[in-house]
Every structure is written in structure tokens, then in C-alpha cells.
Write a protein that holds these residues in place. Structure first.
Motif, mmCIF file in Angstrom:
data_model
loop_
_atom_site.group_PDB
_atom_site.id
_atom_site.type_symbol
_atom_site.label_atom_id
_atom_site.label_comp_id
_atom_site.label_asym_id
_atom_site.label_seq_id
_atom_site.Cartn_x
_atom_site.Cartn_y
_atom_site.Cartn_z
ATOM 1 N N VAL A 5 7.470 6.159 -16.948
ATOM 2 C CA VAL A 5 6.278 6.752 -16.351
ATOM 3 C C VAL A 5 5.118 6.507 -17.306
ATOM 4 C CG1 VAL A 5 5.244 8.842 -15.407
ATOM 5 C CG2 VAL A 5 7.742 8.554 -15.370
ATOM 6 N N VAL A 6 4.045 5.892 -16.810
ATOM 7 C CA VAL A 6 2.955 5.482 -17.695
ATOM 8 C C VAL A 6 1.661 6.193 -17.321
ATOM 9 C CG1 VAL A 6 1.612 3.543 -18.589
ATOM 10 C CG2 VAL A 6 4.037 3.238 -18.043
ATOM 11 N N LEU B 87 -1.564 7.545 -7.975
ATOM 12 C CA LEU B 87 -0.192 7.431 -8.462
ATOM 13 C C LEU B 87 0.410 6.182 -7.848
ATOM 14 C CD1 LEU B 87 2.438 8.369 -9.830
ATOM 15 C CD2 LEU B 87 2.934 9.692 -7.757
ATOM 16 N N TYR B 88 0.777 5.235 -8.704
ATOM 17 C CA TYR B 88 1.584 4.100 -8.268
ATOM 18 C C TYR B 88 3.041 4.441 -8.522
ATOM 19 C CZ TYR B 88 4.451 -0.041 -8.826
ATOM 20 O OH TYR B 88 5.492 -0.935 -8.736
ATOM 21 N N GLY B 89 3.896 4.128 -7.580
ATOM 22 C CA GLY B 89 5.333 4.289 -7.778
ATOM 23 C C GLY B 89 6.066 3.204 -7.022
ATOM 24 N N LYS B 90 7.165 2.765 -7.566
ATOM 25 C CA LYS B 90 7.986 1.800 -6.838
ATOM 26 C C LYS B 90 8.452 2.429 -5.528
ATOM 27 C CE LYS B 90 9.682 -0.939 -10.747
ATOM 28 N NZ LYS B 90 10.854 -1.298 -11.580
ATOM 29 N N GLN B 91 8.381 1.667 -4.470
ATOM 30 C CA GLN B 91 8.665 2.205 -3.141
ATOM 31 C C GLN B 91 10.049 2.825 -3.056
ATOM 32 O OE1 GLN B 91 7.739 -0.470 0.078
ATOM 33 N NE2 GLN B 91 8.927 0.708 1.579
ATOM 34 N N ILE C 45 0.835 -1.204 0.000
ATOM 35 C CA ILE C 45 0.000 0.000 0.000
ATOM 36 C C ILE C 45 0.866 1.250 0.000
ATOM 37 C CG2 ILE C 45 -1.971 -1.095 1.140
ATOM 38 C CD1 ILE C 45 -1.064 0.464 3.708
ATOM 39 N N LYS C 46 2.140 1.130 0.387
ATOM 40 C CA LYS C 46 3.042 2.275 0.367
ATOM 41 C C LYS C 46 3.260 2.791 -1.049
ATOM 42 C CE LYS C 46 5.589 1.061 4.576
ATOM 43 N NZ LYS C 46 6.918 0.779 5.167
ATOM 44 N N GLU C 47 2.921 1.981 -2.044
ATOM 45 C CA GLU C 47 3.132 2.353 -3.441
ATOM 46 C C GLU C 47 1.884 2.914 -4.104
ATOM 47 O OE1 GLU C 47 6.695 -0.761 -4.617
ATOM 48 O OE2 GLU C 47 4.628 -1.394 -4.973
ATOM 49 N N THR C 48 0.797 3.053 -3.359
ATOM 50 C CA THR C 48 -0.462 3.538 -3.940
ATOM 51 C C THR C 48 -0.882 4.823 -3.236
ATOM 52 O OG1 THR C 48 -1.727 2.107 -2.446
ATOM 53 C CG2 THR C 48 -1.211 1.239 -4.626
ATOM 54 N N ILE C 49 -0.786 5.929 -3.950
ATOM 55 C CA ILE C 49 -1.020 7.252 -3.386
ATOM 56 C C ILE C 49 -2.275 7.847 -4.019
ATOM 57 C CG2 ILE C 49 -0.058 9.566 -3.105
ATOM 58 C CD1 ILE C 49 2.732 8.146 -3.595
ATOM 59 N N PHE C 50 -3.196 8.314 -3.188
ATOM 60 C CA PHE C 50 -4.396 8.963 -3.693
ATOM 61 C C PHE C 50 -4.074 10.400 -4.085
ATOM 62 C CE2 PHE C 50 -6.743 5.791 -0.964
ATOM 63 C CZ PHE C 50 -7.256 5.076 -2.039
ATOM 64 N N MET C 51 -4.505 10.762 -5.295
ATOM 65 C CA MET C 51 -4.322 12.121 -5.802
ATOM 66 C C MET C 51 -5.586 12.564 -6.506
ATOM 67 S SD MET C 51 -0.374 12.372 -6.980
ATOM 68 C CE MET C 51 0.832 12.415 -5.652
ATOM 69 N N ARG C 52 -5.592 13.788 -7.031
ATOM 70 C CA ARG C 52 -6.809 14.307 -7.669
ATOM 71 C C ARG C 52 -7.115 13.600 -8.984
ATOM 72 N NH1 ARG C 52 -4.805 19.561 -7.017
ATOM 73 N NH2 ARG C 52 -4.988 19.850 -9.253
ATOM 74 N N GLY C 53 -6.119 12.994 -9.600
ATOM 75 C CA GLY C 53 -6.334 12.311 -10.862
ATOM 76 C C GLY C 53 -5.022 12.077 -11.579
ATOM 77 N N THR C 54 -5.121 11.623 -12.801
ATOM 78 C CA THR C 54 -3.936 11.313 -13.602
ATOM 79 C C THR C 54 -3.050 12.541 -13.776
ATOM 80 O OG1 THR C 54 -5.242 9.666 -14.802
ATOM 81 C CG2 THR C 54 -3.150 10.317 -15.783
ATOM 82 N N THR C 55 -3.657 13.675 -14.053
ATOM 83 C CA THR C 55 -2.884 14.892 -14.293
ATOM 84 C C THR C 55 -2.035 15.250 -13.077
ATOM 85 O OG1 THR C 55 -4.523 15.750 -15.845
ATOM 86 C CG2 THR C 55 -3.038 17.350 -14.835
ATOM 87 N N TYR D 188 2.962 4.798 -12.441
ATOM 88 C CA TYR D 188 1.762 4.518 -13.232
ATOM 89 C C TYR D 188 0.629 5.346 -12.645
ATOM 90 C CZ TYR D 188 -1.081 1.500 -16.291
ATOM 91 O OH TYR D 188 -1.883 1.006 -17.302
ATOM 92 N N ALA D 189 -0.063 6.112 -13.491
ATOM 93 C CA ALA D 189 -1.093 7.044 -13.024
ATOM 94 C C ALA D 189 -2.429 6.743 -13.687
ATOM 95 C CB ALA D 189 -0.672 8.484 -13.340
ATOM 96 N N PHE D 190 -3.514 6.891 -12.904
ATOM 97 C CA PHE D 190 -4.845 6.710 -13.488
ATOM 98 C C PHE D 190 -5.893 7.443 -12.667
ATOM 99 C CE2 PHE D 190 -3.905 3.108 -10.759
ATOM 100 C CZ PHE D 190 -5.070 2.862 -10.054
ATOM 101 N N SER D 191 -7.087 7.579 -13.252
ATOM 102 C CA SER D 191 -8.174 8.373 -12.657
ATOM 103 C C SER D 191 -9.385 7.503 -12.374
ATOM 104 C CB SER D 191 -8.589 9.504 -13.599
ATOM 105 O OG SER D 191 -7.522 10.405 -13.811
ATOM 106 N N ALA D 192 -10.077 7.806 -11.270
ATOM 107 C CA ALA D 192 -11.261 7.029 -10.886
ATOM 108 C C ALA D 192 -12.431 7.270 -11.830
ATOM 109 C CB ALA D 192 -11.665 7.379 -9.460
ATOM 110 N N HIS D 193 -12.598 8.506 -12.292
ATOM 111 C CA HIS D 193 -13.831 8.846 -13.011
ATOM 112 C C HIS D 193 -13.947 8.179 -14.370
ATOM 113 C CE1 HIS D 193 -12.439 11.825 -16.111
ATOM 114 N NE2 HIS D 193 -11.408 11.891 -15.296
#
Length: 407
Positions: free
Chosen positions: A197-198, A235-239, A84-94, A219-224
Motif C-alpha cells: 500500500v503506497v 484510491l487506486y487498487g488492483k481490480q 477505470i474500475k481501479e480508480t476510485i474518487f475519495m476525499r483524499g489520501t487519508t 496507491y493513494a493520492f490527493s488532488a490539492h
């Protein structure tokens, strides 16, 4: 899809008329519709346990924290992150891509270094790298496109060199539908000690994504775009990389200790989540992941592949239509109709209840490469069916006839 009526019944917005016609929603690449379970999850948070997270010890706060961090665990499993340390909540892909470009790139780039992109990138995966290059003296290089809108791995091998520090690329093009060979590109990048970076905004909603198998660094993606709410993404990133990066937002939630003249940060992933977190959004994203898992990502991908191939077959029967991108593609079709401006076409289709997108799709460099100012785009998701395609294609024919008579 095994039971398409069952799937469609979960999306109440589809059961309406637009301009006295049944709604045919073909704009899921811009934003997907939301199933009842996601809407109910959002209502449940606000109606029953609305509270801030982490520090509160009262019942509502504990419930909200469980929902928020439970969603993180769902994200981790959905993309197969190692922690879970590699999964960060952000506003979106941008926001996620900007965070990498600001925090990682500006620290690790210097004059003479190179960033490799493709011509098919969304503006969100171009402008942050432009700014990073200007700030550091690095250089941008663009992979050429083949005639069908794909990239060549030979070109990747030629362009990615010991000078390359970052390769930034969409997994799926939001215009061409091209599915890029991310795993192979990641291997080439790593052979040259570069990170990859994907932009996964158009891939995570539509296919199984395993970040460990792909061996991507970010690796970045958006919920909507994946049945979730707006205003939240990942935002996923290697720890090992995230540990070295500094936060880009400072304030509450992301701190460990604050002194008068210095402060320290929380551990991952919270050091990148300054301020009150996107609590409801994360809970909604968790509900969306539950829904996608219920339907099955393999089923979704298979259904969209069949639907887009059917759409291509039907569209190719229309004289004067130009379709951009490869035959084997994700579930979207970008096109132009001779002598009809894309915005006029989209307006004509809307009068028939068909929602498509028109414009440059935040991909102006690609539009220039295609030698067009704008295009129209129809994009499909699990809730679309062949009847939707038939109505859409019939609308194209009517628009062609109408504008032909006018001009």
C-alpha cells in the motif's frame, strides 16, 4: 523549466505581496497553488452545468456526468491504471488509506500477521494500521532508517517474511524528501505473498507514476497537492483486490438493488463512492491533470531536482543549519537553525513574504527518531524559481542574525 515566466503567469495567487514583500510560496508539500485553468473548470461547473450525476437524464445532469467520469478516465491514464474500475474518487489520501486499512486489512489480517511500515510515514499511513492491528491482533513492524534517511532493501528483505501481509510505505517522504524504491519493495512483498500500500501524496504531483510498472496493490493520492482542489483524491487498487473488498460507506450512489432486509452493490468503482460524489472536485482534478500533462511531468521533475539542489547548496553556506534527509531527494528541504525555534523562524520568514511550514509535519515518530520536537520545511513546485530560493536563503540569514542578537 523551459519557460518559467509562462508557468508562473498561470498562478494568479503568486502575483501579490505579503507583509509588503512579494510572495514567495514554499509550502507546496502542504498544498499546491492552482492554475487559472483549474479555477475556471470549477467555476464552469457551478456556473453552467451544476447538477448531480449518473441518474439524471436531463442535459445538465448528462454534462456533469460526462465531466465527472471523464475526470476518472484522465486519472486512469495519468497513473496508467489498467481500468477505470481501479480508480476510485475519495476525499483524499487519508480517506483512501483508511479505506484500505478498514475494508481490506480487517478482513484479511489475523493474530500473528505482520504489517511492515517505515519510520518516515505520515500519520495518515500509521494510525489506520495501528487501528487495524488492534482490531485483528496483527503486529506492526517498522523498517529502520539509514543515517541519511533512506531505507535499505537488505532490511526490507530481512523484515518482510511469510508473516507479513501488508507493507505500507510513502513513495516520497513529506519530511525527508526520500524517494523510496517502491518497485523493488513491491517485488519483495509479493515474493512473500504480501500486498503493498503506497502513500503517493508527495509523488504523483512531482514525478511520473506508473502503477502497473511499479506493480503496487494500492496507491493513494490527493488532488490539492497536484494543482487540483481540496477535498478530493484517488484510491487506486488492483481490480482483483477491490472486487473482494466491502464498501465502508453505505447509501445512495453505491447501491445496485435495495430490499427491506438486504442490498447489493454497484460494480467497481462506484461501490466505494457512496452518497453524492465529489463532482466539482473530480472535474477540478481532471483539469489539473490536463495542466500537468501540458507542462510535462518530466519537465516538472527535472526543474524541481535542479531547484532543490540549488537550495541545498545555498543553505549549506549557513553556519548552524541542520538539514534532514538524503542528498538525492524530491523537491523539499526540512531543516533546523541552531537556537531558533522552527515556528519563530517561519514567522520571521513570513514577515519577509516567504511561506514555509513549521511543526512536526504529521510525522511525530520521525521527529522522535531525529531527536527534535519540530522542524521547518521549504517545499518547491513547478512555479518556483532560483530567485525564490535566494529570497528564502537571505531570509534565513537575516533570521539567524536577528535571533542571534536577541539571545
Amino acid at each position: 523549466m523551459t519557460n518559467l515566466d509562462y508557468v508562473r503567469s498561470h498562478f494568479p495567487i503568486l502575483d501579490q505581496e505579503v507583509n509588503e514583500h512579494p510572495l514567495v510560496y514554499l509550502d507546496s508539500a502542504a498544498t499546491s497553488q492552482k492554475p487559472k485553468s483549474v479555477i475556471e473548470a470549477l467555476e464552469g461547473y457551478y456556473n453552467r452545468y451544476n447538477s448531480n450525476v449518473h441518474r439524471g437524464v436531463h442535459t445538465l445532469g448528462s454534462h456533469a456526468t460526462d465531466g465527472y467520469e471523464g475526470a476518472r478516465e484522465k486519472v486512469k491514464n495519468f497513473i496508467n491504471a489498467s481500468s477505470i474500475k481501479e480508480t476510485i474518487f475519495m476525499r483524499g489520501t487519508t480517506t483512501a488509506l483508511n479505506t484500505v486499512a478498514y475494508s481490506y486489512a480487517r478482513t484479511n489480517l489475523s493474530e500473528g500477521d505482520e504489517i511492515v511500515l517505515t519510520l518516515m510515514e505520515h500519520h495518515s499511513n500509521i494510525i489506520p494500521w495501528q487501528q487495524a492491528a488492534k482490531a485483528t491482533g496483527a503486529t506492526l513492524k517498522y523498517l529502520p532508517l539509514q543515517e541519511d534517511g533512506t531505507i535499505s532493501l537488505d532490511d526490507v528483505r530481512e523484515m518482510v517474511t511469510e508473516k507479513t501481509k501488508i507493507v505500507a510505505m510513502a513513495h516520497v517522504s513529506n519530511v525527508l524528501g526520500t524517494i523510496n524504491p517502491i518497485k523493488e519493495v513491491a517485488q519483495i512483498a509479493h515474493e512473500n505473498d504480501a500486498v503493498i500500500v503506497v502513500d503517493g501524496a508527495q509523488s504523483v504531483p512531482h514525478m511520473s507514476v506508473d502503477v502497473q510498472d511499479l506493480d503496487v496493490d494500492f496507491y493513494a493520492f490527493s488532488a490539492h497537492k497536484m494543482c487540483g482542489p481540496t477535498g478530493v483524491g484517488v484510491l487506486y487498487g488492483k481490480q482483483s483486490l477491490l472486487e473482494e473488498m466491502e464498501p465502508v460507506e453505505f447509501g445512495g450512489e453505491m447501491i445496485d438493488f435495495v430490499e427491506l432486509y438486504d442490498s447489493t452493490w454497484k460494480e467497481l468503482p462506484w461501490k466505494f463512492e457512496g452518497g453524492t460524489p465529489i463532482i466539482a472536485g473530480a472535474i477540478g482534478l481532471g483539469a489539473a491533470i490536463d495542466y500537468l500533462n501540458e507542462i510535462g511531468m518530466e519537465q516538472i521533475e527535472k526543474h524541481e531536482h535542479e531547484l532543490v539542489q540549488y537550495a541545498l547548496e545555498q543553505m549549506n553556506t549557513i553556519d548552524g543549519i541542520t538539514i534532514y534527509g538524503p542528498n538525492e531527494r524530491a523537491g523539499l528541504v526540512t531543516f533546523n537553525l541552531d537556537d531558533v525555534h522552527p515556528h519563530d523562524l517561519a514567522t520571521a520568514l513570513d514577515s519577509l513574504g516567504v511561506a514555509v511550514r513549521a511543526g512536526h509535519h504529521c510525522a511525530q515518530p520521525l521527529m522522535k527518531h531525529l531527536q527534535v520536537a519540530a522542524t521547518a520545511r521549504a517545499s518547491f513546485y513547478m512555479y518556483n524559481n532560483k530567485q525564490d530560493v535566494d529570497v528564502f536563503v537571505d531570509g534565513l540569514k537575516k533570521a539567524k542574525e536577528y535571533f542571534g542578537d536577541v539571545f
